[in-house]
Design a protein around this motif. Sequence first.
Motif, PDB file in Angstrom:
ATOM      1  N   TYR A 224       5.442 -26.608  32.576  1.00 28.52           N
ATOM      2  CA  TYR A 224       5.669 -26.283  33.996  1.00 28.52           C
ATOM      3  C   TYR A 224       7.007 -26.802  34.509  1.00 28.52           C
ATOM      4  N   ILE A 225       7.255 -28.098  34.363  1.00 27.75           N
ATOM      5  CA  ILE A 225       8.459 -28.676  34.953  1.00 27.75           C
ATOM      6  C   ILE A 225       9.726 -28.092  34.330  1.00 27.75           C
ATOM      7  N   SER A 226       9.657 -27.723  33.055  1.00 30.66           N
ATOM      8  CA  SER A 226      10.840 -27.164  32.395  1.00 30.66           C
ATOM      9  C   SER A 226      11.251 -25.840  33.017  1.00 30.66           C
ATOM     10  N   THR A 227      10.280 -25.068  33.500  1.00 28.50           N
ATOM     11  CA  THR A 227      10.611 -23.774  34.093  1.00 28.50           C
ATOM     12  C   THR A 227      11.390 -23.948  35.400  1.00 28.50           C
ATOM     13  N   ILE A 228      11.068 -24.998  36.137  1.00 29.53           N
ATOM     14  CA  ILE A 228      11.781 -25.251  37.390  1.00 29.53           C
ATOM     15  C   ILE A 228      13.209 -25.694  37.103  1.00 29.53           C
ATOM     16  N   LEU A 229      13.377 -26.563  36.093  1.00 33.49           N
ATOM     17  CA  LEU A 229      14.720 -26.974  35.691  1.00 33.49           C
ATOM     18  C   LEU A 229      15.526 -25.756  35.250  1.00 33.49           C
ATOM     19  N   ALA A 230      14.882 -24.857  34.530  1.00 30.30           N
ATOM     20  CA  ALA A 230      15.557 -23.646  34.052  1.00 30.30           C
ATOM     21  C   ALA A 230      15.929 -22.732  35.211  1.00 30.30           C
ATOM     22  N   ASP A 231      15.087 -22.642  36.219  1.00 33.14           N
ATOM     23  CA  ASP A 231      15.372 -21.794  37.372  1.00 33.14           C
ATOM     24  C   ASP A 231      16.596 -22.285  38.141  1.00 33.14           C
ATOM     25  N   VAL A 232      16.810 -23.586  38.112  1.00 37.58           N
ATOM     26  CA  VAL A 232      18.001 -24.153  38.747  1.00 37.58           C
ATOM     27  C   VAL A 232      19.212 -24.007  37.830  1.00 37.58           C
ATOM     28  N   GLY A 233      18.953 -23.804  36.521  1.00 34.31           N
ATOM     29  CA  GLY A 233      20.034 -23.625  35.561  1.00 34.31           C
ATOM     30  C   GLY A 233      20.536 -24.917  34.960  1.00 34.31           C
ATOM     31  N   LEU A 234      19.712 -25.971  35.012  1.00 36.18           N
ATOM     32  CA  LEU A 234      20.125 -27.261  34.479  1.00 36.18           C
ATOM     33  C   LEU A 234      20.116 -27.268  32.961  1.00 36.18           C
TER      34      LEU A 234
END
Length: 327
Positions: A224-234
């Motif tokens: 879950y948390i990785s998808t949010i980081l990916a959405d920000v492009g980190l």
Amino acid sequence: MTTSIRRHGLAAGSLALAAAMTLTACGSSDSSSKSGSADASAGSGTHTVKTAMGEVEVPDAPKRVVVLDTAELDSAITLGVEPVGATHADATSGFLPYLPKDKVAGIKDVGEMMTPNLEAIAALKPDLILTSKVRHGAQYAELKKIAPTVMTETTGYPWKENFQLHADALGKKAEAGKVVAEYETHAKKVTDALGGKEKAAATEVNVVRFVEGADIRIYGKQNYISTILADVGLGRPAVTDKAKDGFSYDVSPEKIDLADADVVFHSTYGDPKKAKQTQTLDGALWKGMSAVKNDKVFAVEDQLWIQGIGYTAATKILDELQADLTK
């Protein structure tokens, strides 16, 4: 989310269900403010939802929803639905504190997530139950006798797809579209606040979770948390590619330096000492990491960053990411 798992035996579940159905047949009712008749949605139409357990017929506008996991609770609240019942995440906490208190105040607690009380669920006379196969697949036969039960295959990483299924079951597909659009706009604003896509991608971020009774987890890219980081492009460090099934790369305190990155977020599940958080954060390896030396380590709430799993949680996480990464 990973928690200590204690499952009901099927026999015990069947007995509890039988007792529950006897009670409801005798006319028992929930005494809470959310009590209502078993046919609360009688007269309304129905539609078919494709679930992990096959096609399920559900009310077009369910009125008495019970949710059995944190993702389903987040989805319901996000979509403006206040369930009549929900499980809690573990033995020591109630509903996750990031959720609006006024939205969860009247929800009946129907037990721990992995051991829901079938009698309590049936007593609420639900017209829809939301959960996942990975959590409660073994209890599907009992649950569907109580009410139409919609299960996703699993939880966590596919949370966006699961949210769409929850929205379909709840008759809230239009509202779901607005939620997704707002989230995507929010994520882009965070990226812009960090200096744009290139700068965000150049910032490598790790998420570390200290877990009571388990090794320390360095989160990979399939959660879950990785998808949010990916959405920000980190960016993510190379160690995340070692994660088992993409979920996490587990290490002992003696290898915590493998978690070093430009920025490190960490959370704790359970007792900090038993989760090895205390000894690790006081150790030389942790203190020697570049993120620590550069004051780029941030403690975050486990119940929000790891356990929440939904758009309401994600919105709050985006705010925290922006605040921390722009310091």
